[in-house]
Design a protein around this motif. Structure first.
Motif, mmCIF file in Angstrom:
data_model
loop_
_atom_site.group_PDB
_atom_site.id
_atom_site.type_symbol
_atom_site.label_atom_id
_atom_site.label_comp_id
_atom_site.label_asym_id
_atom_site.label_seq_id
_atom_site.Cartn_x
_atom_site.Cartn_y
_atom_site.Cartn_z
ATOM 1 N N ASN A 206 0.826 -1.208 0.000
ATOM 2 C CA ASN A 206 0.000 0.000 0.000
ATOM 3 C C ASN A 206 0.861 1.258 0.000
ATOM 4 O OD1 ASN A 206 -2.340 -1.597 0.127
ATOM 5 N ND2 ASN A 206 -2.180 -1.744 2.356
ATOM 6 N N GLY A 207 0.222 2.387 -0.204
ATOM 7 C CA GLY A 207 0.959 3.651 -0.243
ATOM 8 C C GLY A 207 1.627 3.946 1.089
ATOM 9 N N PRO A 208 2.956 4.095 1.126
ATOM 10 C CA PRO A 208 3.655 4.274 2.401
ATOM 11 C C PRO A 208 3.267 5.536 3.157
ATOM 12 C CG PRO A 208 5.143 4.631 0.531
ATOM 13 C CD PRO A 208 3.887 4.044 -0.022
ATOM 14 N N LEU A 209 2.986 6.624 2.450
ATOM 15 C CA LEU A 209 2.560 7.846 3.137
ATOM 16 C C LEU A 209 1.195 7.651 3.792
ATOM 17 C CD1 LEU A 209 3.532 10.664 0.599
ATOM 18 C CD2 LEU A 209 4.746 9.999 2.681
ATOM 19 N N ALA A 210 0.306 6.974 3.074
ATOM 20 C CA ALA A 210 -1.026 6.728 3.612
ATOM 21 C C ALA A 210 -0.980 5.794 4.815
ATOM 22 C CB ALA A 210 -1.916 6.135 2.517
ATOM 23 N N VAL A 242 -2.723 15.218 -1.392
ATOM 24 C CA VAL A 242 -2.107 16.012 -2.478
ATOM 25 C C VAL A 242 -0.744 15.459 -2.876
ATOM 26 C CG1 VAL A 242 -3.356 18.095 -1.822
ATOM 27 C CG2 VAL A 242 -1.086 17.660 -0.844
ATOM 28 N N SER A 243 -0.409 14.274 -2.410
ATOM 29 C CA SER A 243 0.902 13.687 -2.695
ATOM 30 C C SER A 243 0.965 13.077 -4.087
ATOM 31 C CB SER A 243 1.229 12.611 -1.661
ATOM 32 O OG SER A 243 0.368 11.498 -1.817
ATOM 33 N N LYS A 247 -1.846 10.531 -6.471
ATOM 34 C CA LYS A 247 -2.102 10.593 -7.916
ATOM 35 C C LYS A 247 -1.733 9.274 -8.581
ATOM 36 C CE LYS A 247 -1.252 15.576 -8.001
ATOM 37 N NZ LYS A 247 -0.340 16.666 -8.462
ATOM 38 N N GLU A 248 -0.620 8.695 -8.142
ATOM 39 C CA GLU A 248 -0.187 7.408 -8.703
ATOM 40 C C GLU A 248 -1.186 6.307 -8.386
ATOM 41 O OE1 GLU A 248 1.966 4.038 -10.167
ATOM 42 O OE2 GLU A 248 1.731 6.142 -10.748
#
Length: 264
Positions: A206-210, A242-243, A247-248
């Motif tokens: 999964n998205g690391p920032l999320a 907004v990262s 978007k990816e």
């Protein structure tokens, strides 16, 4: 991730590391002592966890123990010599008093007792073998479970359960942990690491920032009031939405492919 240097009386480090894709596997490595924690192990854990936090290519960690035991707690022989298996400000094995920003999963075979149980509690999730045993038996030794058994356990289970475990010092089976909320998954004997890696790989995809933002909110929101909780949450999730990764994620979904995360 490089392995730490062994102390003079050992042939290999007290803590081993291995990288599995984007997952760091940390192995407590004093099997002859049932992975009882000493000062050297704490120092090595401190260095490993610091590097883990700084390494942007590692998204999650699994902590396990060598020799069919997670950790039997503090090395009492070392304790009698004045050793402390803890790091100032970070706690037992450099973990119980700090919050790592990335997910950490405990893979438990055999015994997780005293400081070993408290180290497990400091992890975000627990995968345990069906033969695993848990307990904070400090009171039986005239001590107290001061590495998290008295302050963290009540947050992970019912107050009455924490009270019983702390005051009796008894040992409990894996099913007790699952029924009372401090074990996520129970697997067959010998499969704890495999099960924890499966969970870690799912998270690391999964998205690391999320993932980091979600963990931070769950950890910190325990102290938030009803009036402020959504505002405080928004401060943390706004940068995620907004990262480039956001978007990816949307683009990859539309193009029916796996996302390529950058952590930005």
């Amino acid at each position: 991730m490089t392995e730490t240097t062994a102390t003079p009386e050992t042939t290999e480090p007290e803590v081993l590391t291995e990288i599995d894709g984007n997952v760091l596997v940390i192995t407590l490595n004093r099997p002859k002592a049932k992975n009882a924690a000493n000062a050297a192990m704490a120092q090595q854990m401190d260095a490993i966890l610091t590097e883990f936090e700084a390494n942007d290519s590692l998204y999650a960690a699994v902590i396990t123990g060598a020799g069919k035991t997670f950790c039997s707690g503090m090395d009492l022989k070392g304790f009698l010599k004045g050793e402390k298996p803890s790091i100032e400000g970070k706690g037992f094995l450099a973990l119980t008093q700090q919050t790592i920003s990335k997910p950490v999963i405990a893979a438990v075979e055999g015994y997780a007792l005293a400081g070993g149980f408290e180290t497990m509690l400091a992890c975000d999730m627990v995968v345990a073998a069906d033969t695993a045993k848990f307990g904070i038996p400090e009171v039986k030794r005239g001590l107290a479970a001061a590495a998290g058994g008295l302050v963290t356990l009540p947050q992970r289970t019912h107050r009455a359960v924490a009270m019983e475990m702390a005051l009796t010092g008894d040992i409990y089976p894996a099913t007790f942990g699952k029924e009372n909320g401090f074990v996520n998954r129970i697997v067959e004997d010998g499969k704890a690491l495999e099960g924890a890696l499966e969970l870690a790989r799912t998270i690391a995809a999964n998205g690391p920032l999320a993932v980091k933002a979600s963990k931070r909110i769950i950890v910190e929101s325990i102290d938030w009031s009803t009036e402020e909780k959504f505002a405080k949450q928004q401060e943390i999730v706004d940068p995620v939405f907004v990262s480039a990764d956001a978007k990816e994620g949307a683009t990859a979904f539309a193009e029916k492919r796996a996302p390529q995360w950058t952590g930005k």
